[in-house]
Design an enzyme around this catalytic site. Structure first.
Site, PDB file in Angstrom:
ATOM      1  N   LYS A 129       0.881  -1.470  -0.199  1.00 56.51           N
ATOM      2  CA  LYS A 129      -0.156   0.241  -0.162  1.00 56.51           C
ATOM      3  C   LYS A 129       0.951   1.206   0.084  1.00 56.51           C
ATOM      4  O   LYS A 129       1.995   1.151   0.779  1.00 56.51           O
ATOM      5  CB  LYS A 129      -0.678   0.147   1.487  1.00 56.51           C
ATOM      6  CG  LYS A 129      -2.165   1.164   1.237  1.00 56.51           C
ATOM      7  CD  LYS A 129      -3.558   0.212   0.622  1.00 56.51           C
ATOM      8  CE  LYS A 129      -4.625   1.272   0.348  1.00 56.51           C
ATOM      9  NZ  LYS A 129      -5.130   0.008  -0.278  1.00 56.51           N
ATOM     10  N   ASP A 169      -7.000   4.402  -4.878  1.00 62.62           N
ATOM     11  CA  ASP A 169      -7.901   4.001  -2.971  1.00 62.62           C
ATOM     12  C   ASP A 169      -7.992   5.737  -3.399  1.00 62.62           C
ATOM     13  O   ASP A 169      -8.371   6.500  -4.264  1.00 62.62           O
ATOM     14  CB  ASP A 169      -6.623   3.795  -2.036  1.00 62.62           C
ATOM     15  CG  ASP A 169      -6.813   3.257  -0.925  1.00 62.62           C
ATOM     16  OD1 ASP A 169      -8.003   1.941  -0.553  1.00 62.62           O
ATOM     17  OD2 ASP A 169      -7.822   3.852   0.001  1.00 62.62           O
TER      18      ASP A 169
HETATM   19  P1  NDP Z   1     -13.007   7.903  -3.209  1.00 60.76           P
HETATM   20  O1  NDP Z   1     -11.819   8.723  -2.655  1.00 60.76           O
HETATM   21  O2  NDP Z   1     -13.569   8.277  -4.138  1.00 60.76           O
HETATM   22  O3  NDP Z   1     -14.189   8.310  -1.867  1.00 60.76           O
HETATM   23  C1  NDP Z   1     -14.162   8.513  -0.890  1.00 60.76           C
HETATM   24  C2  NDP Z   1     -15.529   8.734  -0.391  1.00 60.76           C
HETATM   25  O4  NDP Z   1     -15.264   9.015   1.441  1.00 60.76           O
HETATM   26  C3  NDP Z   1     -15.422  10.601  -0.173  1.00 60.76           C
HETATM   27  O5  NDP Z   1     -17.216  10.142  -0.228  1.00 60.76           O
HETATM   28  C4  NDP Z   1     -14.914  11.022   0.976  1.00 60.76           C
HETATM   29  O6  NDP Z   1     -15.716  12.267   1.288  1.00 60.76           O
HETATM   30  C5  NDP Z   1     -15.567   9.953   1.849  1.00 60.76           C
HETATM   31  N1  NDP Z   1     -14.602   9.906   3.452  1.00 60.76           N
HETATM   32  C6  NDP Z   1     -12.978   9.936   2.680  1.00 60.76           C
HETATM   33  N2  NDP Z   1     -12.294   9.953   4.064  1.00 60.76           N
HETATM   34  C7  NDP Z   1     -13.887   9.850   4.608  1.00 60.76           C
HETATM   35  C8  NDP Z   1     -13.449  10.234   6.453  1.00 60.76           C
HETATM   36  N3  NDP Z   1     -12.269  10.867   6.686  1.00 60.76           N
HETATM   37  N4  NDP Z   1     -14.487  10.919   6.726  1.00 60.76           N
HETATM   38  C9  NDP Z   1     -15.748  10.733   6.174  1.00 60.76           C
HETATM   39  N5  NDP Z   1     -16.513  10.568   5.342  1.00 60.76           N
HETATM   40  C10 NDP Z   1     -14.341  10.103   4.330  1.00 60.76           C
HETATM   41  O7  NDP Z   1     -11.919   6.569  -1.911  1.00 60.76           O
HETATM   42  P2  NDP Z   1     -12.652   4.935  -2.320  1.00 60.76           P
HETATM   43  O8  NDP Z   1     -14.012   4.736  -2.742  1.00 60.76           O
HETATM   44  O9  NDP Z   1     -12.020   4.648  -3.354  1.00 60.76           O
HETATM   45  O10 NDP Z   1     -12.380   4.126  -1.326  1.00 60.76           O
HETATM   46  C11 NDP Z   1     -13.350   3.904  -0.632  1.00 60.76           C
HETATM   47  C12 NDP Z   1     -12.997   3.188   1.063  1.00 60.76           C
HETATM   48  O11 NDP Z   1     -13.222   1.955   0.639  1.00 60.76           O
HETATM   49  C13 NDP Z   1     -11.634   3.305   1.563  1.00 60.76           C
HETATM   50  O12 NDP Z   1     -11.384   2.602   2.796  1.00 60.76           O
HETATM   51  C14 NDP Z   1     -11.262   3.191   0.915  1.00 60.76           C
HETATM   52  O13 NDP Z   1      -9.890   2.033   0.703  1.00 60.76           O
HETATM   53  C15 NDP Z   1     -11.968   1.435   0.323  1.00 60.76           C
HETATM   54  N6  NDP Z   1     -11.299   0.293  -1.205  1.00 60.76           N
HETATM   55  C16 NDP Z   1     -11.279   0.938  -1.902  1.00 60.76           C
HETATM   56  C17 NDP Z   1     -10.918   0.295  -3.292  1.00 60.76           C
HETATM   57  C18 NDP Z   1     -11.115   1.171  -4.566  1.00 60.76           C
HETATM   58  O14 NDP Z   1     -10.916   0.079  -5.598  1.00 60.76           O
HETATM   59  N7  NDP Z   1     -10.933   1.783  -5.122  1.00 60.76           N
HETATM   60  C19 NDP Z   1     -10.696  -1.069  -2.378  1.00 60.76           C
HETATM   61  C20 NDP Z   1     -11.363  -1.704  -1.964  1.00 60.76           C
HETATM   62  C21 NDP Z   1     -11.152  -0.854  -0.530  1.00 60.76           C
HETATM   63  P3  NDP Z   1     -14.468  13.394   1.301  1.00 60.76           P
HETATM   64  O15 NDP Z   1     -14.876  13.757  -0.315  1.00 60.76           O
HETATM   65  O16 NDP Z   1     -15.627  14.656   1.653  1.00 60.76           O
HETATM   66  O17 NDP Z   1     -13.873  13.560   1.986  1.00 60.76           O
HETATM   67  O1  2IT Z   2      -8.168  -1.055  -0.641  1.00 61.68           O
HETATM   68  C1  2IT Z   2      -7.952  -1.965  -2.122  1.00 61.68           C
HETATM   69  O2  2IT Z   2      -8.415  -2.751  -1.854  1.00 61.68           O
HETATM   70  C2  2IT Z   2      -7.838  -0.556  -3.183  1.00 61.68           C
HETATM   71  N1  2IT Z   2      -7.379   0.586  -2.772  1.00 61.68           N
HETATM   72  C3  2IT Z   2      -7.855  -1.719  -4.107  1.00 61.68           C
HETATM   73  C4  2IT Z   2      -5.991  -2.104  -4.879  1.00 61.68           C
HETATM   74  C5  2IT Z   2      -6.153  -2.073  -5.966  1.00 61.68           C
HETATM   75  O3  2IT Z   2      -4.699  -2.472  -6.596  1.00 61.68           O
HETATM   76  O4  2IT Z   2      -6.525  -2.659  -6.968  1.00 61.68           O
END
Ligand code: NDP
Ligand code: 2IT
Length: 448
Positions: A129, A169
């Site tokens: 990561k 992420d």
């Molecule tokens: P994005 O940046 O696209 O979206 C994040 C969302 O979560 C936004 O709506 C943001 O609001 C909100 N958010 C972030 N930090 C906070 C906080 N401290 N308190 C409240 N809301 C918060 O990220 P992703 O959708 O990619 O990721 C979301 C989650 O999914 C994370 O935990 C990530 O690790 C996990 N994840 C992502 C993957 C991926 O492929 N992208 C894969 C697997 C897991 P705001 O815009 O106001 O900050």
């Molecule tokens: O938390 C996760 O699994 C991710 N942000 C996606 C990682 C990836 O390599 O696609």
């Protein structure tokens, strides 16, 4: 049994002592190791080989300076990270997070979770990561580009298509991956699958943007199915409105559910008619606006300041898709009181340990993040396969493979939970099933 408990406790103590102040990392390790007690009982050779001590110590941690110039010409300095945690079953693989809260403890918790998550996908993916304490909010496109270029100016030395393959992420999506890929190519002259989540025109996979959200819903669908239920007619609450949340909404809606609430870090929206998918997708993905703007367009909705109250809304299914520790014990009790039947974690570690206990005690169908959100990294694995073959598959081909992978992850977690005496407990099941493959590989490869 008590000597196994002692061994687990000892390793948790080592982690706390060696990594002071890294609370999220302690939390993630604690949760996993507690599940592994029964594995150590059956496999004392793991303790003899100091396997857990090795598992919790990253193979490599890289911390670096990221200097960049803002639009006013002022020089800014951020801190960048890449933790290459475990390469026993494949090249390090895991996303990059840009968020002001990022520090080594967050990157290590995410990297540690990633080891077992990637193992659950059944693909050859190690765990890693990265990220930076950079805040993308309010930055211009040129500032984002210059930051990404500077980040890659150091990161390029440490990654490679067969060594370490980052992705997105929080705060890192297609735009940032594109800028980082451009800089990688400029420095190295190589056009290869060094990052996943790329644009389709330059080696990205169809369905990768959708994959984490879709996968979370596919996983939840399996939990519901094995209890003779489904998404059809259910009311769903989704926290977050980023990449994962948006596509969880799309798939849940396609399966006949109604998503009534979503959030960002400032507040949440409630729309009893169902949150309009096209509106939320455009506002957040294209226009990058706050979720509060939604109510200006959809007058049936209301906006509430503060995001944590979202769990007070009555729902059948809750999908936390924002960030770590966003759903605490009280929120979990409220969900139970409101007769929520299933929770699947789209985010990484969104439920606090207290909340997880409430779900397990009350027999809520609970899908932990490392299983439920593994569809994103799994589809990254499929992107790597396509890049290696110089091929691109159709959307349906990728989506079908993703679906099969999620069905298999649910099955493995369910079976491991049963085999180790805690039927229905997918927290234990996912931790054990993910761990066993990594453990076997580490044992086979000797002390390295
Ligand atoms: P994005 O940046 O696209 O979206 C994040 C969302 O979560 C936004 O709506 C943001 O609001 C909100 N958010 C972030 N930090 C906070 C906080 N401290 N308190 C409240 N809301 C918060 O990220 P992703 O959708 O990619 O990721 C979301 C989650 O999914 C994370 O935990 C990530 O690790 C996990 N994840 C992502 C993957 C991926 O492929 N992208 C894969 C697997 C897991 P705001 O815009 O106001 O900050
Ligand atoms: O938390 C996760 O699994 C991710 N942000 C996606 C990682 C990836 O390599 O696609």
């Amino acid at each position: 049994m008590s000597s196994q408990k002692g061994y687990i406790r000892k390793v948790i103590e080592i982690v706390k002592k060696r990594n002071p102040g890294e609370l999220e990392f302690h939390q993630a390790v604690g949760e996993v190791l507690e599940s592994l007690e029964c594995v150590i009982v059956r496999h004392p050779e793991f303790a003899d080989a100091a396997l857990l001590e090795r598992l919790v110590e990253p193979e490599r941690q890289i911390v670096f300076r990221v200097p960049w110039q803002d639009d006013k010409g002022k020089v800014q300095v951020n801190r960048g990270f890449r933790v290459q945690f475990n390469s026993s079953i494949g090249p390090y693989k895991g996303g990059i997070r840009f968020h002001p809260s990022v520090y080594i403890g967050i990157i290590k918790f995410l990297g540690f979770e990633q080891i077992l998550k990637n193992s659950l996908t059944g693909l050859m993916l190690g765990g890693g990561k990265g990220g930076a304490d950079f805040d993308p909010k309010g930055k211009s496109d040129s500032e984002i580009m210059r930051f990404c270029q500077s980040f890659m100016n150091e990161l390029y030395r440490h990654i490679g298509a067969d060594t370490d393959v980052p992705a997105g992420d929080i705060g890192v999506g297609g735009r940032e991956v594109g800028y980082m890929f451009g800089q990688w190519k400029k420095i190295t002259k190589l056009f290869n699958g060094i990052l996943t989540g790329k644009g389709f025109d330059f080696g990205g996979s169809l369905a990768r943007p959708e994959a984490t959200g879709y996968g979370t819903v596919y996983f939840c669908e399996e939990m519901l199915k094995s209890n003779n239920s489904s998404f059809a007619g259910k009311t769903v609450v989704i926290s977050g409105s980023g990449n994962v949340a948006i596509y969880a909404h799309e798939k849940a809606t396609q399966l006949g559910a109604k998503v009534v609430a979503m959030s960002d870090s400032q507040g949440y929206i409630y729309d009893s008619h169902g949150v309009n998918f096209e509106t939320i997708k455009r506002l957040k993905e294209v226009e990058r606006k706050r979720i509060s703007e939604y109510v200006k367009e959809q007058t049936s909705a209301k906006y509430v300041e503060g995001s944590t109250e979202i769990w007070n809304i009555e729902c059948d299914i809750a999908l936390p898709c924002a960030t770590q520790n966003e759903l605490d014990e009280n929120a979990a009790k409220t969900l139970v009181k409101n007769r929520c039947i299933a929770v699947a974690e789209g985010a990484n570690m969104p439920s606090t340990p207290g909340a997880v206990n409430v779900f397990l005690k009350n027999k809520i169908f609970f899908g932990p993040g490392k299983a439920a959100n593994a569809g994103g990294v799994a589809t990254s694995g499929l992107e790597m396969a396509q890049d290696s073959q110089r091929e691109q598959w159709t959307f349906d081909e990728v989506d079908n493979k993703l679906h099969t992978i999620m069905v298999n992850i649910h099955k493995s977690a369910k079976e491991a939970a049963e085999e180790y005496g805690t039927p229905g407990n997918l927290v234990n099941g996912a931790n054990i099933a993910g761990f066993m493959k990594v453990a076997r590989a580490m044992m086979a490869q000797g002390v390295v």
